[in-house]
Design a protein around this motif. Structure first.
Motif, PDB file in Angstrom:
ATOM      1  N   PRO A 126       0.830  -1.215   0.000  1.00  0.00           N
ATOM      2  CA  PRO A 126       0.000   0.000   0.000  1.00  0.00           C
ATOM      3  C   PRO A 126       0.855   1.252   0.000  1.00  0.00           C
ATOM      4  O   PRO A 126       2.057   1.210   0.277  1.00  0.00           O
ATOM      5  CB  PRO A 126      -0.812  -0.125   1.295  1.00  0.00           C
ATOM      6  CG  PRO A 126       0.028  -0.988   2.182  1.00  0.00           C
ATOM      7  CD  PRO A 126       0.718  -1.956   1.273  1.00  0.00           C
ATOM      8  N   GLY A 127       0.217   2.383  -0.308  1.00  0.00           N
ATOM      9  CA  GLY A 127       0.928   3.653  -0.369  1.00  0.00           C
ATOM     10  C   GLY A 127       1.579   4.030   0.945  1.00  0.00           C
ATOM     11  O   GLY A 127       1.092   3.682   2.032  1.00  0.00           O
ATOM     12  N   ALA A 135       3.145   6.833   3.782  1.00  0.00           N
ATOM     13  CA  ALA A 135       2.852   8.159   4.317  1.00  0.00           C
ATOM     14  C   ALA A 135       3.824   9.164   3.722  1.00  0.00           C
ATOM     15  O   ALA A 135       4.980   8.831   3.437  1.00  0.00           O
ATOM     16  CB  ALA A 135       2.971   8.142   5.844  1.00  0.00           C
ATOM     17  N   GLY A 143      -1.581  11.433   6.601  1.00  0.00           N
ATOM     18  CA  GLY A 143      -1.768  10.831   5.295  1.00  0.00           C
ATOM     19  C   GLY A 143      -1.939   9.331   5.280  1.00  0.00           C
ATOM     20  O   GLY A 143      -1.929   8.722   4.204  1.00  0.00           O
ATOM     21  N   LEU A 144      -2.123   8.699   6.446  1.00  0.00           N
ATOM     22  CA  LEU A 144      -2.328   7.252   6.478  1.00  0.00           C
ATOM     23  C   LEU A 144      -3.710   6.900   5.928  1.00  0.00           C
ATOM     24  O   LEU A 144      -4.692   7.611   6.190  1.00  0.00           O
ATOM     25  CB  LEU A 144      -2.197   6.724   7.903  1.00  0.00           C
ATOM     26  CG  LEU A 144      -0.836   6.888   8.590  1.00  0.00           C
ATOM     27  CD1 LEU A 144      -0.899   6.328  10.003  1.00  0.00           C
ATOM     28  CD2 LEU A 144       0.272   6.213   7.789  1.00  0.00           C
ATOM     29  N   ASP A 145      -3.789   5.797   5.200  1.00  0.00           N
ATOM     30  CA  ASP A 145      -5.056   5.365   4.629  1.00  0.00           C
ATOM     31  C   ASP A 145      -6.055   5.010   5.730  1.00  0.00           C
ATOM     32  O   ASP A 145      -5.753   4.205   6.622  1.00  0.00           O
ATOM     33  CB  ASP A 145      -4.835   4.155   3.727  1.00  0.00           C
ATOM     34  CG  ASP A 145      -6.144   3.599   3.193  1.00  0.00           C
ATOM     35  OD1 ASP A 145      -6.945   4.397   2.675  1.00  0.00           O
ATOM     36  OD2 ASP A 145      -6.363   2.384   3.310  1.00  0.00           O
ATOM     37  N   ALA A 146      -7.234   5.606   5.670  1.00  0.00           N
ATOM     38  CA  ALA A 146      -8.271   5.346   6.665  1.00  0.00           C
ATOM     39  C   ALA A 146      -9.487   4.670   6.055  1.00  0.00           C
ATOM     40  O   ALA A 146     -10.544   4.624   6.685  1.00  0.00           O
ATOM     41  CB  ALA A 146      -8.685   6.663   7.323  1.00  0.00           C
ATOM     42  N   LYS A 147      -9.351   4.118   4.839  1.00  0.00           N
ATOM     43  CA  LYS A 147     -10.505   3.539   4.156  1.00  0.00           C
ATOM     44  C   LYS A 147     -10.382   2.043   3.904  1.00  0.00           C
ATOM     45  O   LYS A 147     -11.373   1.315   3.999  1.00  0.00           O
ATOM     46  CB  LYS A 147     -10.722   4.261   2.819  1.00  0.00           C
ATOM     47  CG  LYS A 147     -11.086   5.732   2.955  1.00  0.00           C
ATOM     48  CD  LYS A 147     -11.307   6.365   1.592  1.00  0.00           C
ATOM     49  CE  LYS A 147     -11.687   7.839   1.717  1.00  0.00           C
ATOM     50  NZ  LYS A 147     -11.888   8.461   0.378  1.00  0.00           N
ATOM     51  N   THR A 148      -9.191   1.575   3.572  1.00  0.00           N
ATOM     52  CA  THR A 148      -9.021   0.191   3.142  1.00  0.00           C
ATOM     53  C   THR A 148      -8.635  -0.695   4.316  1.00  0.00           C
ATOM     54  O   THR A 148      -7.535  -0.564   4.872  1.00  0.00           O
ATOM     55  CB  THR A 148      -7.948   0.077   2.054  1.00  0.00           C
ATOM     56  OG1 THR A 148      -8.270   0.967   0.981  1.00  0.00           O
ATOM     57  CG2 THR A 148      -7.865  -1.346   1.525  1.00  0.00           C
ATOM     58  N   THR A 183      -7.699  -0.643   8.907  1.00  0.00           N
ATOM     59  CA  THR A 183      -7.071   0.300   7.993  1.00  0.00           C
ATOM     60  C   THR A 183      -5.684   0.613   8.553  1.00  0.00           C
ATOM     61  O   THR A 183      -5.379   0.313   9.721  1.00  0.00           O
ATOM     62  CB  THR A 183      -7.877   1.595   7.875  1.00  0.00           C
ATOM     63  OG1 THR A 183      -7.834   2.296   9.132  1.00  0.00           O
ATOM     64  CG2 THR A 183      -9.332   1.314   7.502  1.00  0.00           C
ATOM     65  N   ALA A 210      -4.580   3.554   9.252  1.00  0.00           N
ATOM     66  CA  ALA A 210      -4.779   4.536  10.324  1.00  0.00           C
ATOM     67  C   ALA A 210      -5.190   3.848  11.620  1.00  0.00           C
ATOM     68  O   ALA A 210      -4.714   4.202  12.711  1.00  0.00           O
ATOM     69  CB  ALA A 210      -5.830   5.559   9.905  1.00  0.00           C
TER      70      ALA A 210
END
Length: 418
Positions: free
Chosen positions: A155-156, A158, A319-324, A356, A358
């Motif tokens: 994953p992407g 930060a 900027g941490l992903d909070a959706k996946t 996620t 986050a």
């Protein structure tokens, strides 16, 4: 929502009591909870066990908006003079095996999987190397450096982080999240060439990489594929390879090769302008190759594994992903560098709602970590444990593939290696 400033000390006390002093038999739950701020849900410690003085293993549950997630926690007290961490790894950088096998072969009491790795390929005719994206240091030996960040799998990241970030332990015995850089060069009477890689599956554009016996037998062609901005870009058609034995150039050629590299031999691979620089070398030339990994922090690291930073100074990174949500693994360390938290989530339903990134950062903060990294997840997430009286470690989190996935490396907890 409970204040996050109250979460860590309360859980630290809970862990000190529930995981070390008041140890329950395996499978016996403790009725104690704290809250993960991101989910506003309690962490329920469901079982605890002491594997050895300073090493504990337990399970927990967190209710998320998607359902219940079960996780497994290893804690290592590095203040204990017989407890240490080191890299779990196969016999070669470009190789993979399961976490339980690495744990048993290296004599660890427990371990989790490590970094993301080159497990698939889009380049026609090029096979995966199965080597990790980030650096590796094992027992003080520098095994590899990091691929360009755009060549990473996973994953992407930060903002402000890269494949050069690691979770490791210094010569002072304290764990930390740090960043490594490569300092190396190839020197001959014809000039000096800067090194841009060490035993890694992707070199920077225009770069020169060093491959040693630690690499293994995998083809070195993959190191010239992709670019600094796109992992799937075509392989370079402008390459060069030089073999050096005991400080003397023995062979040169335009195509990267494959096969075992003897201990007295070094192989240099260049692409684009790096290939032009190597093309100046001829058979019989004497060369000196020097390389070392340099950490941004001090002191020198004796162990390091690549990881994506998610927590710094007790705060989740922006900027941490909070959706996946996914099955994930993580490594964290307390503010004093002496307590390490290794986490792997359950891999199979109905206990695999996941987190996620986050949420994972908040989980690690709630467990007591001041700094933490996200490790490889999904089918790679594995925790292996050898309980007292058992002959071998086994995987405990029912990995999502149904069986353990072979991975590039891991983090092992060891006893009596000082």
């Amino acid at each position: 929502m409970r204040s996050p400033h109250l979460v860590r000390p309360r859980l630290a006390l809970l862990l000190a009591a529930g995981l070390t002093t008041l140890v329950a038999p395996a499978g016996v739950a403790h009725a104690a909870t704290v809250t993960v701020p991101a989910t506003d849900s309690p962490i329920t410690i469901t079982s605890t066990e002491q594997l050895a003085p300073g090493v504990t293993y337990g399970s927990f549950e967190v209710t998320t908006p998607r359902g219940v997630t079960v996780g497994y926690l290893l804690t290592a007290d590095l203040k204990k003079n017989k407890v240490s961490l080191d890299l779990l790894h196969p016999d070669a950088v470009a190789q993979r095996t399961v976490v339980s096998a690495m744990t048993n072969e290296q004599g660890a009491v427990a371990g989790v999987n490590g970094d993301f790795f080159n497990n698939s390929e889009t380049h026609v005719g090029v096979t995966p190397t199965y080597s990790s994206s980030g650096p590796e240091i094992a027992d003080g030996e520098e095994l590899k450096f990091a691929v360009p960040t755009a060549q990473r799998f996973g994953p992407g990241l930060a903002p402000g982080t890269s494949t050069q970030d690691v979770f490791g332990v210094g010569v002072n015995g304290k764990a930390r999240v740090d960043t490594l850089s490569l300092d190396g060069e190839v020197r001959s009477r014809k000039g000096t060439i800067a090194l841009g890689g060490l035993n890694q599956y992707a070199l920077p554009v225009d770069g020169v990489g060093l491959f040693t016996a630690d690499w293994g037998t995998a083809s070195r062609v993959r190191s010239t594929c992709g670019t600094d901005t796109n992992r799937s870009d075509p392989c370079s058609t402008h390459t060069y390879e030089v073999t050096v034995r005991d400080g003397v150039v023995t062979t040169v050629g335009q195509t990267p090769g494959a096969g075992a590299i003897p201990a007295d031999t070094q192989v240099l691979v260049g692409r684009e302008s790096g290939a032009d620089a190597l093309d100046d070398l001829a058979v019989g030339d004497r060369v000196q190759v020097r390389e070392k990994l340099v950490s941004a922090g001090k002191p020198k690291l004796t162990f390091a594994v690549g990881g994506a930073p998610i927590l710094r100074d007790g705060a989740p990174l922006a900027g941490l992903d909070a959706k996946t949500a996914a099955v994930r693994s993580a490594a964290g360390v307390s503010p004093d560098g002496r307590t390490v938290y290794l986490v792997a989530l359950a891999g199979r339903a109905p206990a695999s709602a996941g987190f996620t990134i986050a949420e994972l950062a908040d989980l690690m903060r709630s467990l007591g970590a001041d700094a933490a990294v996200n490790l490889d997840g999904g089918g790679s997430s594995t925790v292996a444990v050898r309980e007292p009286g058992q002959a071998a470690a086994t995987a405990r989190n029912s990995p999502s593939d149904g069986t353990e996935r072979m991975v590039a490396n891991g983090i092992g907890i060891f006893l009596g290696r000082h």
